[in-house]
Write a protein that holds these residues in place. Structure first.
Motif, PDB file in Angstrom:
ATOM      1  N   SER A   1       0.841  -1.208   0.000  1.00 60.22           N
ATOM      2  CA  SER A   1       0.000   0.000   0.000  1.00 60.22           C
ATOM      3  C   SER A   1       0.873   1.255   0.000  1.00 60.22           C
ATOM      4  CB  SER A   1      -0.911   0.006   1.233  1.00 60.22           C
ATOM      5  OG  SER A   1      -1.762  -1.103   1.205  1.00 60.22           O
TER       6      SER A   1
ATOM      7  N   ASP B 240      -7.183   0.115  -0.123  1.00 58.07           N
ATOM      8  CA  ASP B 240      -6.496   1.318   0.359  1.00 58.07           C
ATOM      9  C   ASP B 240      -5.791   2.085  -0.769  1.00 58.07           C
ATOM     10  OD1 ASP B 240      -7.268   0.821   2.953  1.00 58.07           O
ATOM     11  OD2 ASP B 240      -5.447  -0.287   3.449  1.00 58.07           O
TER      12      ASP B 240
ATOM     13  N   ARG C 200      -3.638   8.648   3.401  1.00 55.86           N
ATOM     14  CA  ARG C 200      -3.548   8.240   1.985  1.00 55.86           C
ATOM     15  C   ARG C 200      -4.021   9.350   1.048  1.00 55.86           C
ATOM     16  NH1 ARG C 200      -1.598   3.221   2.833  1.00 55.86           N
ATOM     17  NH2 ARG C 200      -2.620   1.988   4.436  1.00 55.86           N
TER      18      ARG C 200
END
Ligand code: S3P
Length: 457
Positions: free
Chosen positions: A256, A336, A411
């Motif tokens: 991720s 994600d 993120r």
């Protein structure tokens, strides 16, 4: 504009800015050391705490989310020690051996800490109060509390199942068979961790497969766990009240987190970036498949296995991208990574459509809303509904020239900094601090590749 006068509070010092700005520069080149996998790091600490003896961990992510788990475990009597950068050990106390915490457990921004700890605490007959930051206190907890209540836990929550929560475990849990209503590795893991404390067999059925790090690490530590495919989905059965053996765990680099330099290298022309030892768990690699579907150049070499997890090295080269439809069936394997894939889609030729992504509304922010607002501010056409997102690619550098509200979402923060490396005008984010939850030295690591990312000082 109002003028300062003697009665005005404006004479107080202004609070420091934590903004950061990304600008176009030359190609990104070189090797980046991507930090350890967040999901696996949480599990290494928690399962280490339940083992009988000392678990040694290498490559642990030293981000805020993992510190939240480490501190919660310490508050319940576990010795968690950093021996060197990335090298840690946990002295486990055996299944059921935690002590009642004598203060509130503050889990910061970390949904994984909050939800997995509920599973860990379920088999302990004491009360713990749990809370988190403004983002975590908005996130749904009922998805974990429902099955755990069926097993015998008692819980009081604020409003719609949100934290702070008062959580009282049961010394004698009931084993259950639970079918996941949402594809969530956190819910699956919470039930399996509770099942570890229950007599007999606890089964989780997942109609859509999610990341299986908990199952892999339980197997690595000698738990009795059986996994079969059935017509209803994947059936995972754990036999409770056994012992976990301490193990050495080597944490792979987080796919991720690798997604940020991977997308950056793809959208900045002439880049060549190498990322080594990246986790290649099949339930995590949807982002790389999607980038390749869009025309990215990702070369995978040196596949290997560490502590029951597959990993490989990746070499990514700058490429022109074409929009793609990313099917709902891929959502769990890249849940994600949609924020950073949205940045790739913004630079692509043609339209991209992400389907089956309603879960993004209950992440660290409502990611469909934060992405929509941020992309529009950068001059990108985007539409969302309850469960999908459609992005009209700019076929090259998007305009940029905006300040993005990141809503305490690591993120979102990192994704828009990646976008700013390719846009015509710089992209500024309001707060870079949340990136420390999963990628402590993000800006510095990107600068080492040649990225122009400047933090306000
Ligand atoms: C995680 C599972 C996913 C993911 C989160 C980490 C885990 O959440 O979004 O960042 O470590 O199990 P859900 O279980 O809510 O899908």
């Amino acid at each position: 504009m109002t003028e300062n006068n003697a009665n005005s509070p404006a004479s107080e010092p202004s609070s420091p800015s934590h903004s950061a700005t990304a600008r176009r520069a030359g190609p990104l080149l070189g090797l980046m050391d991507v930090p350890g996998d967040k999901s696996i790091s949480h599990r290494a600490l928690m399962l280490g705490a339940l083992a009988v003896g000392t678990t040694h961990i290498e490559g642990l992510l030293e981000g805020d989310d993992i510190h939240a788990t480490a501190n919660a475990l310490r508050a319940m009597g576990i010795t968690v020690v950093q021996d060197a950068p990335g090298v840690w050990h946990v002295d486990g106390v055996g299944v059921g051996g935690l002590h009642a915490p004598d203060d509130v457990l503050d889990l910061g921004n970390s949904g994984t800490s909050a939800r997995l700890l509920c599973g860990l605490l379920a088999g302990h007959g004491f009360t713990a109060i749990m809370t988190g930051d403004d983002s975590l206190r908005k996130r749904p907890m009922n998805r974990v509390l429902d099955p755990l209540t069926q097993m015998g836990v008692r819980v009081e929550t604020r409003e719609a199942g949100q934290m702070p929560i008062s959580f009282t475990g049961a010394d004698m849990l009931l084993p259950i068979i639970y079918t996941l209503p949402v594809p969530s590795a956190q819910v699956k893991s919470a039930v399996l961790l509770a099942g570890l404390h229950a007599p007999g067999q606890t089964t989780v059925i997942e109609p859509i497969a999610t990341r299986d790090h908990t199952e892999r690490m339980l197997t690595h530590m000698g738990a009795v766990i059986d996994i079969t495919e059935s017509s209803e989905g994947r059936r995972i059965t754990i036999t409770g009240q056994g012992e976990l053996s301490p193990a050495s765990v080597t944490v792979p680099s987080d796919p991720s987190s690798a997604a940020f330099p991977a997308v950056a290298a793809t959208i900045v022309p002439d880049s060549v970036v190498t990322l080594e030892g990246i986790g290649m768990n099949p339930a995590r690699v949807g982002i790389f498949k999607s980038l390749v579907d869009m025309g990215a150049s990702i070369e995978k070499t040196n596949p290997r296995e560490e502590s029951g997890e597959p990993l490989a090295d990746l070499k990514i080269r700058g490429s022109a991208l074409t929009g793609a439809k990313i099917p709902a069936s891929r959502a769990a394997s890249m849940i994600d990574e949609y924020p950073v894939l949205a940045m790739a889609a913004a630079c692509a030729i043609g339209t991209s459509r992400f389907e089956g992504v309603g879960e993004l509304r209950v992440k660290e922010s409502d990611r469909l809303a934060t992405l929509e607002a941020g992309l529009r501010a950068c001059g990108v056409k985007v539409e969302t509904d309850a469960d999908s997102m459609t992005i009209e690619g700019c076929g090259g550098p998007p305009p940029g020239g905006a300040t993005i509200a990141t809503s305490l979402d690591h993120r979102i923060a990192m994704s828009f900094l990646v976008l700013g490396l390719a846009t015509e005008k710089p992209v500024k984010i309001d707060d870079i601090r949340p990136s420390k939850t999963s990628f402590p030295d993000f800006a510095e690591s990107m600068r080492c590749l040649g990225a122009d990312i400047r933090e306000a000082s």
